[in-house]
Design a protein around this motif. Structure first.
Motif, PDB file in Angstrom:
ATOM      1  N   GLU A 134       0.821  -1.208   0.000  1.00  6.95           N
ATOM      2  CA  GLU A 134       0.000   0.000   0.000  1.00  6.95           C
ATOM      3  C   GLU A 134       0.852   1.254   0.000  1.00  6.95           C
ATOM      4  O   GLU A 134       0.596   2.201  -0.757  1.00  6.95           O
ATOM      5  N   ALA A 135       1.901   1.273   0.846  1.00  7.96           N
ATOM      6  CA  ALA A 135       2.764   2.449   0.932  1.00  7.96           C
ATOM      7  C   ALA A 135       3.476   2.712  -0.387  1.00  7.96           C
ATOM      8  O   ALA A 135       3.641   3.871  -0.812  1.00  7.96           O
ATOM      9  N   LYS A 136       3.933   1.657  -1.053  1.00 11.69           N
ATOM     10  CA  LYS A 136       4.608   1.806  -2.341  1.00 11.69           C
ATOM     11  C   LYS A 136       3.674   2.443  -3.363  1.00 11.69           C
ATOM     12  O   LYS A 136       4.046   3.380  -4.073  1.00 11.69           O
ATOM     13  N   LEU A 137       2.466   1.916  -3.458  1.00 13.16           N
ATOM     14  CA  LEU A 137       1.526   2.449  -4.434  1.00 13.16           C
ATOM     15  C   LEU A 137       1.179   3.903  -4.136  1.00 13.16           C
ATOM     16  O   LEU A 137       1.098   4.734  -5.043  1.00 13.16           O
ATOM     17  N   GLY A 142       3.050   6.026  -2.699  1.00  9.15           N
ATOM     18  CA  GLY A 142       4.214   6.834  -3.062  1.00  9.15           C
ATOM     19  C   GLY A 142       4.278   7.093  -4.556  1.00  9.15           C
ATOM     20  O   GLY A 142       4.547   8.218  -4.998  1.00  9.15           O
ATOM     21  N   TRP A 143       4.026   6.052  -5.352  1.00 12.20           N
ATOM     22  CA  TRP A 143       4.071   6.209  -6.805  1.00 12.20           C
ATOM     23  C   TRP A 143       2.950   7.114  -7.302  1.00 12.20           C
ATOM     24  O   TRP A 143       3.132   7.881  -8.246  1.00 12.20           O
ATOM     25  N   ILE A 144       1.788   7.024  -6.663  1.00 11.18           N
ATOM     26  CA  ILE A 144       0.669   7.895  -7.039  1.00 11.18           C
ATOM     27  C   ILE A 144       1.033   9.353  -6.768  1.00 11.18           C
ATOM     28  O   ILE A 144       0.807  10.241  -7.590  1.00 11.18           O
ATOM     29  N   ALA A 145       1.617   9.603  -5.596  1.00  6.01           N
ATOM     30  CA  ALA A 145       1.987  10.964  -5.213  1.00  6.01           C
ATOM     31  C   ALA A 145       3.051  11.537  -6.155  1.00  6.01           C
ATOM     32  O   ALA A 145       3.027  12.721  -6.481  1.00  6.01           O
ATOM     33  N   LEU A 146       3.986  10.704  -6.619  1.00  9.17           N
ATOM     34  CA  LEU A 146       5.050  11.167  -7.506  1.00  9.17           C
ATOM     35  C   LEU A 146       4.516  11.568  -8.882  1.00  9.17           C
ATOM     36  O   LEU A 146       5.036  12.482  -9.508  1.00  9.17           O
ATOM     37  N   ASP A 147       3.492  10.859  -9.371  1.00  9.44           N
ATOM     38  CA  ASP A 147       2.871  11.193 -10.654  1.00  9.44           C
ATOM     39  C   ASP A 147       3.917  11.364 -11.757  1.00  9.44           C
ATOM     40  O   ASP A 147       3.897  12.334 -12.506  1.00  9.44           O
ATOM     41  N   PHE A 148       4.799  10.407 -11.866  1.00  9.00           N
ATOM     42  CA  PHE A 148       5.895  10.511 -12.830  1.00  9.00           C
ATOM     43  C   PHE A 148       5.440  10.288 -14.263  1.00  9.00           C
ATOM     44  O   PHE A 148       4.511   9.526 -14.532  1.00  9.00           O
ATOM     45  N   ASN A 149       6.159  10.947 -15.161  1.00  5.31           N
ATOM     46  CA  ASN A 149       5.950  10.745 -16.592  1.00  5.31           C
ATOM     47  C   ASN A 149       7.087   9.869 -17.100  1.00  5.31           C
ATOM     48  O   ASN A 149       8.231  10.303 -17.177  1.00  5.31           O
ATOM     49  N   TYR A 150       6.774   8.647 -17.441  1.00  7.98           N
ATOM     50  CA  TYR A 150       7.807   7.693 -17.825  1.00  7.98           C
ATOM     51  C   TYR A 150       8.376   7.954 -19.211  1.00  7.98           C
ATOM     52  O   TYR A 150       9.476   7.514 -19.535  1.00  7.98           O
ATOM     53  N   LYS A 151       7.652   8.685 -20.043  1.00  9.50           N
ATOM     54  CA  LYS A 151       8.168   9.005 -21.372  1.00  9.50           C
ATOM     55  C   LYS A 151       9.270  10.040 -21.324  1.00  9.50           C
ATOM     56  O   LYS A 151      10.118  10.110 -22.219  1.00  9.50           O
ATOM     57  N   THR A 152       9.274  10.863 -20.269  1.00 11.58           N
ATOM     58  CA  THR A 152      10.330  11.865 -20.131  1.00 11.58           C
ATOM     59  C   THR A 152      11.522  11.319 -19.347  1.00 11.58           C
ATOM     60  O   THR A 152      12.473  12.046 -19.074  1.00 11.58           O
ATOM     61  N   ASN A 153      11.448  10.056 -18.969  1.00 12.84           N
ATOM     62  CA  ASN A 153      12.553   9.385 -18.286  1.00 12.84           C
ATOM     63  C   ASN A 153      13.002  10.117 -17.028  1.00 12.84           C
ATOM     64  O   ASN A 153      14.190  10.309 -16.783  1.00 12.84           O
ATOM     65  N   THR A 154      12.034  10.530 -16.208  1.00 10.81           N
ATOM     66  CA  THR A 154      12.362  11.138 -14.925  1.00 10.81           C
ATOM     67  C   THR A 154      12.754  10.034 -13.943  1.00 10.81           C
ATOM     68  O   THR A 154      12.701   8.854 -14.279  1.00 10.81           O
ATOM     69  N   VAL A 155      13.088  10.401 -12.744  1.00 11.55           N
ATOM     70  CA  VAL A 155      13.714   9.511 -11.776  1.00 11.55           C
ATOM     71  C   VAL A 155      13.271   8.052 -11.848  1.00 11.55           C
ATOM     72  O   VAL A 155      14.114   7.165 -11.885  1.00 11.55           O
ATOM     73  N   ASP A 195       4.126  -5.099 -14.946  1.00 10.83           N
ATOM     74  CA  ASP A 195       4.423  -6.485 -14.610  1.00 10.83           C
ATOM     75  C   ASP A 195       4.957  -6.606 -13.188  1.00 10.83           C
ATOM     76  O   ASP A 195       4.629  -7.537 -12.459  1.00 10.83           O
ATOM     77  N   LYS A 196       5.820  -5.661 -12.790  1.00 13.43           N
ATOM     78  CA  LYS A 196       6.374  -5.696 -11.440  1.00 13.43           C
ATOM     79  C   LYS A 196       5.276  -5.564 -10.390  1.00 13.43           C
ATOM     80  O   LYS A 196       5.270  -6.259  -9.370  1.00 13.43           O
ATOM     81  N   VAL A 197       4.327  -4.666 -10.643  1.00 15.27           N
ATOM     82  CA  VAL A 197       3.251  -4.449  -9.684  1.00 15.27           C
ATOM     83  C   VAL A 197       2.297  -5.632  -9.661  1.00 15.27           C
ATOM     84  O   VAL A 197       1.951  -6.161  -8.610  1.00 15.27           O
ATOM     85  N   ALA A 227      13.472  -0.275   0.102  1.00 14.97           N
ATOM     86  CA  ALA A 227      12.912   0.794   0.928  1.00 14.97           C
ATOM     87  C   ALA A 227      12.585   1.996   0.045  1.00 14.97           C
ATOM     88  O   ALA A 227      13.160   2.204  -1.014  1.00 14.97           O
ATOM     89  N   GLY A 228      11.636   2.827   0.523  1.00 15.84           N
ATOM     90  CA  GLY A 228      11.304   4.042  -0.196  1.00 15.84           C
ATOM     91  C   GLY A 228      10.298   3.799  -1.298  1.00 15.84           C
ATOM     92  O   GLY A 228       9.866   2.697  -1.555  1.00 15.84           O
ATOM     93  N   ALA A 229       9.967   4.870  -2.004  1.00 11.52           N
ATOM     94  CA  ALA A 229       8.941   4.785  -3.040  1.00 11.52           C
ATOM     95  C   ALA A 229       9.542   4.898  -4.433  1.00 11.52           C
ATOM     96  O   ALA A 229       8.853   5.099  -5.400  1.00 11.52           O
ATOM     97  N   ASP A 230      10.858   4.740  -4.581  1.00 12.47           N
ATOM     98  CA  ASP A 230      11.485   4.955  -5.872  1.00 12.47           C
ATOM     99  C   ASP A 230      12.088   3.703  -6.447  1.00 12.47           C
ATOM    100  O   ASP A 230      12.996   3.733  -7.260  1.00 12.47           O
ATOM    101  N   ALA A 231      11.557   2.525  -6.054  1.00 14.06           N
ATOM    102  CA  ALA A 231      12.161   1.265  -6.492  1.00 14.06           C
ATOM    103  C   ALA A 231      11.860   0.918  -7.926  1.00 14.06           C
ATOM    104  O   ALA A 231      12.579   0.150  -8.545  1.00 14.06           O
ATOM    105  N   VAL A 232      10.770   1.425  -8.499  1.00 17.65           N
ATOM    106  CA  VAL A 232      10.428   1.109  -9.863  1.00 17.65           C
ATOM    107  C   VAL A 232      11.417   1.744 -10.817  1.00 17.65           C
ATOM    108  O   VAL A 232      11.878   1.117 -11.741  1.00 17.65           O
TER     109      VAL A 232
END
Length: 266
Positions: free
Chosen positions: A219-222, A224-237, A248-250, A261-266
């Motif tokens: 739950e915490a991971k998800l 965190g990823w929701i809060a980050l709202d990353f754009n994967y096409k721009t290759n951000t963190v 697939d990982k999820v 640890a943390g919310a940046d494992a993907v």
């Protein structure tokens, strides 16, 4: 139907350990919600083509009693203990243990004179052996869960397996739908935020015994990823790999992803 439910038990229904602190409170609240939903849903249960009023009344009573037992079980076990209990219960209706006792399972008859219950148990045995319709087709996921994890003897082993089969099919259908929407989301926006939100909502709707089968950090991971709202096409963190890789990982509860640890494992 594959016998390894963990392959499909999605972002949403699988094996692992225990929460702590505020997470425990959240889990208890979820347990109460699931119990209320299950009890309310049983009143209008329509089990496949079984329209007989007395049969539905008998099933409603069974489910109500199962819900009470489930609530007592869930409140007495930690998340880790509940996960272990789930594994034990599932092993009786799937995999090698089930097939090692196949003859006994097929011969099992409910301890009742109720013709409706006897007929349903017989139908379940026919279904798990490849003929006829699943007597639990169309039931809600909460009701199916009550049957799957009820080892009180109220339901036969084959009834529990038939309920597990229907739950598996519903889970698979949900997975196909959410992945299709997520691919569209990624193609349009470069993001997977809605995918993570759908996975989180699905997880929160699960009964406690199914939530307990997910990684502790799920739950915490998800969130965190929701809060980050990353754009994967721009290759951000977090933009490493393809959108499909992330999904697939999820969906497969990738151990490395959820153990980090943390919310940046993907």
């Amino acid at each position: 139907m594959a016998d390894n439910r963990e392959d499909i038990i999605l972002v949403v229904s699988i094996n692992s350990n225990a929460f702590s602190g505020s997470q425990v409170s959240n889990m208890k609240a979820s347990k109460n919600e699931s119990l209320k939903k299950s009890q309310a849903a049983t009143e209008n249960a329509d089990v496949g083509s079984q329209k007989n009023t007395s049969s539905l009344s008998s099933l409603s009573l069974q489910l109500s009693e199962s819900a009470a037992r489930a609530a007592a079980r869930d409140s007495s076990l930690s998340r880790k203990e509940l996960s272990a209990k789930a594994s034990e219960l599932l092993s009786k209706i799937s995999g090698d243990r089930y097939f090692a006792n196949k003859k006994t399972n097929d011969a099992e008859v409910p301890d009742t004179q109720d013709p409706g219950l006897l007929a349903r148990a017989s139908n379940a045995t026919q279904f798990v052996n490849g003929s006829g319709k699943n007597p639990f087709a169309g039931m809600s996921s909460d009701q199916l869960s009550l049957i799957i994890y009820d080892d009180s003897g109220s339901f036969t082993t084959n009834e529990r397996r038939a309920a597990w089969s229907e739950s598996y099919d519903q889970e698979y259908a949900w997975r196909q739908k959410v992945v299709a929407h997520s691919i569209a989301e990624y193609n349009e926006t470069g993001k997977l935020t809605n995918f993570f939100a759908a996975a989180l909502e699905h997880y929160k709707d699960l009964p406690a015994i199914e939530q307990a089968q997910y990684p502790n950090s799920y739950e915490a991971k998800l969130q965190g990823w929701i809060a980050l709202d990353f754009n994967y096409k721009t290759n951000t963190v977090e933009g490493k790999g393809s959108a499909q890789d992330v999904m697939d990982k999820v969906l497969n509860l990738d151990k490395e992803t959820f153990d980090n640890a943390g919310a940046d494992a993907v």
